[in-house]
Design an enzyme around this catalytic site. Structure first.
Site, PDB file in Angstrom:
ATOM      1  N   THR A  94       5.106  -6.960   4.188  1.00 34.00           N
ATOM      2  CA  THR A  94       4.708  -8.330   4.535  1.00 34.00           C
ATOM      3  C   THR A  94       4.442  -9.166   3.297  1.00 34.00           C
ATOM      4  O   THR A  94       4.913 -10.298   3.178  1.00 34.00           O
ATOM      5  CB  THR A  94       3.446  -8.294   5.428  1.00 34.00           C
ATOM      6  N   CYS A  95       3.677  -8.651   2.354  1.00 36.26           N
ATOM      7  CA  CYS A  95       3.258  -9.452   1.198  1.00 36.26           C
ATOM      8  C   CYS A  95       4.462  -9.996   0.436  1.00 36.26           C
ATOM      9  O   CYS A  95       4.524 -11.185   0.131  1.00 36.26           O
ATOM     10  CB  CYS A  95       2.387  -8.608   0.272  1.00 36.26           C
ATOM     11  N   ARG A 152     -13.248 -19.998   9.972  1.00 33.29           N
ATOM     12  CA  ARG A 152     -14.464 -19.331  10.454  1.00 33.29           C
ATOM     13  C   ARG A 152     -14.717 -18.067   9.630  1.00 33.29           C
ATOM     14  O   ARG A 152     -13.797 -17.331   9.294  1.00 33.29           O
ATOM     15  CB  ARG A 152     -14.297 -18.946  11.935  1.00 33.29           C
ATOM     16  N   ASP A 204      -3.320  -2.915   6.274  1.00 31.70           N
ATOM     17  CA  ASP A 204      -3.603  -3.714   7.469  1.00 31.70           C
ATOM     18  C   ASP A 204      -3.608  -2.892   8.759  1.00 31.70           C
ATOM     19  O   ASP A 204      -4.249  -3.290   9.728  1.00 31.70           O
ATOM     20  CB  ASP A 204      -2.558  -4.837   7.628  1.00 31.70           C
ATOM     21  N   GLU A 241      -3.248 -22.560   5.368  1.00 29.78           N
ATOM     22  CA  GLU A 241      -2.382 -22.592   4.185  1.00 29.78           C
ATOM     23  C   GLU A 241      -1.070 -23.310   4.501  1.00 29.78           C
ATOM     24  O   GLU A 241      -0.615 -24.166   3.717  1.00 29.78           O
ATOM     25  CB  GLU A 241      -2.092 -21.174   3.697  1.00 29.78           C
ATOM     26  N   THR A 287      -3.533  -7.562   0.364  1.00 34.87           N
ATOM     27  CA  THR A 287      -2.670  -6.668  -0.415  1.00 34.87           C
ATOM     28  C   THR A 287      -3.412  -5.852  -1.479  1.00 34.87           C
ATOM     29  O   THR A 287      -3.245  -4.636  -1.554  1.00 34.87           O
ATOM     30  CB  THR A 287      -1.525  -7.491  -1.049  1.00 34.87           C
ATOM     31  N   HIS A 333     -16.179 -26.897 -22.005  1.00 33.09           N
ATOM     32  CA  HIS A 333     -16.168 -28.318 -21.706  1.00 33.09           C
ATOM     33  C   HIS A 333     -14.910 -28.999 -22.223  1.00 33.09           C
ATOM     34  O   HIS A 333     -14.461 -28.651 -23.303  1.00 33.09           O
ATOM     35  CB  HIS A 333     -17.409 -28.955 -22.368  1.00 33.09           C
ATOM     36  N   LYS A 361       4.940 -17.341   0.395  1.00 31.12           N
ATOM     37  CA  LYS A 361       3.933 -18.373   0.685  1.00 31.12           C
ATOM     38  C   LYS A 361       3.497 -19.067  -0.611  1.00 31.12           C
ATOM     39  O   LYS A 361       3.463 -20.288  -0.700  1.00 31.12           O
ATOM     40  CB  LYS A 361       2.736 -17.709   1.384  1.00 31.12           C
ATOM     41  N   ALA A 372      10.249   5.299  11.317  1.00 29.68           N
ATOM     42  CA  ALA A 372       9.754   6.672  11.413  1.00 29.68           C
ATOM     43  C   ALA A 372       8.559   6.693  12.352  1.00 29.68           C
ATOM     44  O   ALA A 372       7.768   5.751  12.377  1.00 29.68           O
ATOM     45  CB  ALA A 372       9.339   7.187  10.033  1.00 29.68           C
ATOM     46  N   CYS A 423       2.426 -13.177   1.159  1.00 26.47           N
ATOM     47  CA  CYS A 423       1.830 -13.753  -0.053  1.00 26.47           C
ATOM     48  C   CYS A 423       2.847 -14.366  -1.022  1.00 26.47           C
ATOM     49  O   CYS A 423       2.640 -15.474  -1.521  1.00 26.47           O
ATOM     50  CB  CYS A 423       1.067 -12.691  -0.836  1.00 26.47           C
ATOM     51  N   GLY A 426      -6.867 -21.660  13.032  1.00 22.71           N
ATOM     52  CA  GLY A 426      -7.701 -22.212  11.965  1.00 22.71           C
ATOM     53  C   GLY A 426      -8.017 -21.191  10.894  1.00 22.71           C
ATOM     54  O   GLY A 426      -8.955 -21.360  10.123  1.00 22.71           O
ATOM     55  N   GLY A 476       0.817  -1.210   0.000  1.00 30.64           N
ATOM     56  CA  GLY A 476       0.000   0.000   0.000  1.00 30.64           C
ATOM     57  C   GLY A 476       0.848   1.255   0.000  1.00 30.64           C
ATOM     58  O   GLY A 476       0.614   2.182  -0.792  1.00 30.64           O
ATOM     59  N   TYR A 536      -6.557 -18.263   7.742  1.00 30.90           N
ATOM     60  CA  TYR A 536      -5.871 -18.361   6.450  1.00 30.90           C
ATOM     61  C   TYR A 536      -4.475 -18.954   6.617  1.00 30.90           C
ATOM     62  O   TYR A 536      -4.095 -19.882   5.932  1.00 30.90           O
ATOM     63  CB  TYR A 536      -5.594 -16.969   5.879  1.00 30.90           C
ATOM     64  N   ILE A 537      -3.704 -18.328   7.514  1.00 31.92           N
ATOM     65  CA  ILE A 537      -2.275 -18.646   7.552  1.00 31.92           C
ATOM     66  C   ILE A 537      -2.060 -20.056   8.063  1.00 31.92           C
ATOM     67  O   ILE A 537      -1.311 -20.842   7.467  1.00 31.92           O
ATOM     68  CB  ILE A 537      -1.507 -17.594   8.403  1.00 31.92           C
TER      69      ILE A 537
HETATM   70  P1  NDP Z   1      -7.017 -15.104  11.123  1.00 36.40           P
HETATM   71  O1  NDP Z   1      -7.663 -14.016  11.880  1.00 36.40           O
HETATM   72  O2  NDP Z   1      -7.483 -15.447   9.750  1.00 36.40           O
HETATM   73  O3  NDP Z   1      -7.058 -16.443  11.977  1.00 36.40           O
HETATM   74  C1  NDP Z   1      -6.633 -16.504  13.300  1.00 36.40           C
HETATM   75  C2  NDP Z   1      -6.915 -17.898  13.824  1.00 36.40           C
HETATM   76  O4  NDP Z   1      -6.345 -18.058  15.105  1.00 36.40           O
HETATM   77  C3  NDP Z   1      -8.406 -18.172  13.968  1.00 36.40           C
HETATM   78  O5  NDP Z   1      -8.624 -19.510  13.626  1.00 36.40           O
HETATM   79  C4  NDP Z   1      -8.642 -17.904  15.443  1.00 36.40           C
HETATM   80  O6  NDP Z   1      -9.705 -18.643  15.990  1.00 36.40           O
HETATM   81  C5  NDP Z   1      -7.352 -18.413  16.041  1.00 36.40           C
HETATM   82  N1  NDP Z   1      -7.032 -17.803  17.315  1.00 36.40           N
HETATM   83  C6  NDP Z   1      -7.077 -16.496  17.652  1.00 36.40           C
HETATM   84  N2  NDP Z   1      -6.681 -16.314  18.921  1.00 36.40           N
HETATM   85  C7  NDP Z   1      -6.415 -17.545  19.420  1.00 36.40           C
HETATM   86  C8  NDP Z   1      -5.982 -18.020  20.685  1.00 36.40           C
HETATM   87  N3  NDP Z   1      -5.773 -17.188  21.702  1.00 36.40           N
HETATM   88  N4  NDP Z   1      -5.803 -19.345  20.840  1.00 36.40           N
HETATM   89  C9  NDP Z   1      -6.044 -20.188  19.817  1.00 36.40           C
HETATM   90  N5  NDP Z   1      -6.448 -19.804  18.590  1.00 36.40           N
HETATM   91  C10 NDP Z   1      -6.637 -18.500  18.411  1.00 36.40           C
HETATM   92  O7  NDP Z   1      -5.481 -14.718  11.133  1.00 36.40           O
HETATM   93  P2  NDP Z   1      -4.235 -15.240  10.324  1.00 36.40           P
HETATM   94  O8  NDP Z   1      -3.095 -15.039  11.244  1.00 36.40           O
HETATM   95  O9  NDP Z   1      -4.460 -16.606   9.763  1.00 36.40           O
HETATM   96  O10 NDP Z   1      -4.188 -14.232   9.077  1.00 36.40           O
HETATM   97  C11 NDP Z   1      -4.179 -12.822   9.273  1.00 36.40           C
HETATM   98  C12 NDP Z   1      -4.777 -12.094   8.103  1.00 36.40           C
HETATM   99  O11 NDP Z   1      -3.875 -12.130   7.029  1.00 36.40           O
HETATM  100  C13 NDP Z   1      -6.057 -12.705   7.565  1.00 36.40           C
HETATM  101  O12 NDP Z   1      -7.193 -12.218   8.218  1.00 36.40           O
HETATM  102  C14 NDP Z   1      -6.036 -12.290   6.118  1.00 36.40           C
HETATM  103  O13 NDP Z   1      -6.711 -11.083   5.950  1.00 36.40           O
HETATM  104  C15 NDP Z   1      -4.577 -12.144   5.798  1.00 36.40           C
HETATM  105  N6  NDP Z   1      -4.109 -13.251   4.960  1.00 36.40           N
HETATM  106  C16 NDP Z   1      -4.666 -13.474   3.732  1.00 36.40           C
HETATM  107  C17 NDP Z   1      -4.266 -14.527   2.942  1.00 36.40           C
HETATM  108  C18 NDP Z   1      -4.912 -14.755   1.627  1.00 36.40           C
HETATM  109  O14 NDP Z   1      -5.593 -13.862   1.120  1.00 36.40           O
HETATM  110  N7  NDP Z   1      -4.774 -15.935   1.022  1.00 36.40           N
HETATM  111  C19 NDP Z   1      -3.213 -15.431   3.370  1.00 36.40           C
HETATM  112  C20 NDP Z   1      -2.693 -15.139   4.692  1.00 36.40           C
HETATM  113  C21 NDP Z   1      -3.147 -14.086   5.429  1.00 36.40           C
HETATM  114  P3  NDP Z   1     -11.234 -18.150  15.874  1.00 36.40           P
HETATM  115  O15 NDP Z   1     -11.685 -18.476  14.491  1.00 36.40           O
HETATM  116  O16 NDP Z   1     -11.927 -18.990  16.911  1.00 36.40           O
HETATM  117  O17 NDP Z   1     -11.230 -16.710  16.196  1.00 36.40           O
END
Ligand code: NDP
Length: 451
Positions: A41-42, A204, A302, A181, A310, A434, A50, A114, A47, A175, A15, A177-178
C-alpha cells in the site's frame, strides 16, 4: 522436522519486505508471496504516490506566492496525464527496487496469493504447498465503503491514482487522514472539492486546537468542508454522480471518493481455521512480540491494526526478526510515535493531545498561533500552530503539535526530544533558530492554560 523454508512471509509491503530481507540476512531460508505489486500500500497506492501528489498540488500556491514576492509569473494548466505518466514510471521503478532487494538477499518470491493451511503450511493460488518453520502474515488492509445505496459508484484512495482524468468536482466523504489529505491535494490541483464529515470536526483523535486550525486553513484554501453531515445515497446521473445528504440536499459531482477507514486483509486467508485469533474487526490478535495464538505464526503491520503506519510496520518486522531469528526477544515500542498528516496546512504530532493529557494529570499548555512571515508577506491568511503540552508534576513534554509548512519534517526532530523525555526547561535551554517558525517551540514563556 525439516521445512521447505525457515520463514514464509505473506505480503510484500513495507513490513513484509523488511522482515523477509532482514531474516534472510541472518542466514534463514526465506520465501515471500505477494498477490499484487511488490511494495504494498505505502509504495504503490499510499504514502509515496500521495506525497508526490502533495508536492504537485503545492505549485498552485507557490505560483501565487511568487507573484507576491515580485516574480512575473504566468501559470499554465496542470496536466494530470503528464503527472501520472511520471508518477507511474516512478512507482514501477520503486516496485523494481523492492523486488531486487528481495532477490539480492536470496528471498524467493512468488507473485501470487498465499493462504495458510495449518500452523506450518502455506498454499499458493496455483496449488503449490510449502512448509515453513515460521509464517509471517503482513497482508495489510483495504479501504471500506459503508453500505449505502449506490456505494459501487464511489471510488477510494486505491483508484485515485488511476483516474484517466481529473474530475472538475469531487465529493470526499470522511474526516480522517486520507479524506483530509486528498481534499487538500485535489483542491490544489484545481478540482472543486467538497468534503463531508459526519462528526463535529475532522481528524478525530488529534489535538482539538490543531484540528480547528487545519480545518480553517483548508477552508481558507478553498475546500468546501461540511461537518455534522453524511451521505445517504449515491445516484448515477448523465453528468456525474448525485450525492444525497442526510439533510436531503442533493448535488452532482464528477467523482465521489470515500475515505471512511480501512479493514485488515484477513478474509479467506485460512487464519482462523489454523488457530489464529482475529478481533471483531478482522485484525490478527498478536502479543507484544507480534506472535499470534499459534506459536509459529506471527503478524505485523496494518493487518494487526495496532498503529497503522509504514514505519511502525517496519519496526514490527525488525523486532520480529530479532525475536525469532536473532535470539533477542524484542517487544515493539508503540509509545510516542511521531507522525505527520499531509493536509494543507500540514500537521505534525507526537504524544498526548491536550485533552488526553488533562485527563491523565495536571498540565500546562504552551501554545501560539500566528501568521508566519512568508505567508504574511504573500498575503495569505494561513495560520501556524506551535503547541506543547507539559506535565505540571515533572515538567515533561507530554505532547507536541505543529501545524505549519514542513510540520512533518519538524516533528521528526521534536519527536526525538519528546521520546528522550525532554522537559519544558530542556526546550527553553535550547537557543532559538531565527527567523524560523519552529523557534516558537523554545521561546514560549507563559502557559496559555493550566489545569
Ligand atoms: P481513518 O480511520 O483515519 O478515518 C476514517 C474516517 O471516516 C473518519 O473520519 C470516520 O469518522 C469516517 N467514517 C467511518 N465510517 C463512516 C461511515 N460509515 N460514514 C461516514 N463516515 C465514516 O481512516 P482513513 O481511511 O483516513 O485512513 C486509514 C489509516 O491509514 C489511518 O488510520 C492511518 O493510520 C493510515 N494513514 C496514515 C497517513 C499518514 O500517516 N499521513 C496517511 C493516510 C493513511 P469518525 O471520526 O466519526 O469515526
Amino acid at each position: 522436522m525439516t521445512f521447505d523454508y525457515d520463514l514464509f512471509v505473506i505480503g510484500g509491503g513495507s513490513g513484509g519486505v523488511r522482515a523477509g530481507r532482514v531474516a534472510a540476512q541472518t542466514g534463514a531460508k526465506v520465501a515471500l508471496a505477494e498477490e499484487f505489486r511488490m511494495g504494498g500500500t505505502c509504495v504503490i497506492r499510499g504514502c509515496v504516490p500521495k506525497k508526490l501528489m502533495v508536492f504537485a498540488s503545492h505549485f498552485a500556491h507557490a505560483n501565487d506566492d511568487a507573484s507576491a514576492y515580485g516574480w512575473d509569473i504566468s501559470v499554465g494548466d496542470f496536466s494530470w496525464s503528464a503527472f501520472t505518466t511520471k508518477l507511474h514510471a516512478e512507482l514501477d521503478r520503486l516496485e523494481g527496487v523492492y523486488g531486487r532487494i528481495l532477490a539480492n538477499n536470496d528471498v524467493e518470491t512468488f507473485h501470487q496469493r498465499a493462504t495458510v493451511k495449518d500452523p506450518h503450511t502455506v498454499v499458493l493460488a496455483d496449488g503449490q504447498e510449502f512448509s515453513a518453520k515460521h509464517i509471517l502474515v503482513a497482508t495489510g488492509g483495504h479501504p471500506v465503503v459503508p453500505d449505502i445505496p449506490g456505494k459501487e459508484l464511489a471510488i477510494t484512495s486505491n483508484d485515485i491514482f488511476w483516474l484517466p482524468e481529473l474530475p472538475k468536482s469531487i465529493l470526499i466523504v470522511g474526516g480522517g487522514y486520507i479524506a483530509s489529505e486528498f481534499a487538500g491535494i485535489l483542491n490544489g490541483l484545481g478540482v472543486a472539492v467538497t468534503q463531508v464529515y459526519r462528526g463535529e470536526q475532522i481528524l478525530r483523535g488529534f489535538d482539538d486546537e490543531a484540528r480547528e486550525i487545519i480545518a480553517a486553513g483548508m477552508r481558507e484554501r478553498g475546500v468546501d468542508l461540511h461537518v455534522c453531515q453524511n451521505v445517504k445515497e449515491l445516484r448515477k446521473m448523465d453528468d456525474g454522480i448525485e450525492a444525497v445528504l442526510e439533510d436531503g440536499t442533493a448535488t452532482t459531482y464528477g467523482q465521489v471518493m470515500y475515505a471512511t477507514g480501512r479493514r485488515p486483509n484477513t478474509g479467506g486467508m485460512g487464519l482462523e481455521a489454523a488457530g489464529v485469533q482475529l478481533d471483531h474487526g478482522g485484525a490478527v490478535v498478536v502479543d507484544k512480540y507480534s506472535q499470534t495464538a499459534v506459536p509459529s505464526i506471527f503478524a505485523i503491520g496494518d493487518v494487526t491494526n495496532r498503529v497503522n503506519l509504514t514505519p511502525v510496520a517496519i519496526r514490527e518486522g525488525m523486532a520480529f526478526v530479532d525475536t525469532v531469528f536473532n535470539g533477542t526477544p524484542t517487544p515493539v515500542d508503540h509509545a510516542l510515535i511521531p507522525s505527520a498528516v499531509f493536509t494543507q496546512p500540514e500537521f505534525g504530532t507526537v504524544g498526548l493531545t491536550e485533552a488526553e493529557a488533562a485527563a491523565q494529570e495536571p498540565i500546562e499548555v504552551y501554545s501560539t498561533s500566528f501568521k508566519p512571515m512568508n505567508h504574511a508577506f504573500a498575503g495569505r491568511e494561513d495560520r501556524v500552530l506551535m503547541k506543547l503540552v507539559v506535565s505540571k508534576a515533572n515538567r515533561t513534554v507530554l505532547g507536541a503539535h505543529i501545524v505549519a509548512d514542513g510540520a512533518g519534517e519538524m516533528i521528526q526532530m521534536v519527536g526525538i526530544a519528546v521520546k528522550m523525555g525532554a522537559t519544558k526547561e530542556d526546550f527553553d535551554r535550547t537557543v532559538a533558530v531565527h527567523p524560523t517558525m519552529a523557534e516558537e517551540l523554545v521561546t514560549m514563556k507563559a502557559p496559555v492554560r493550566s489545569t
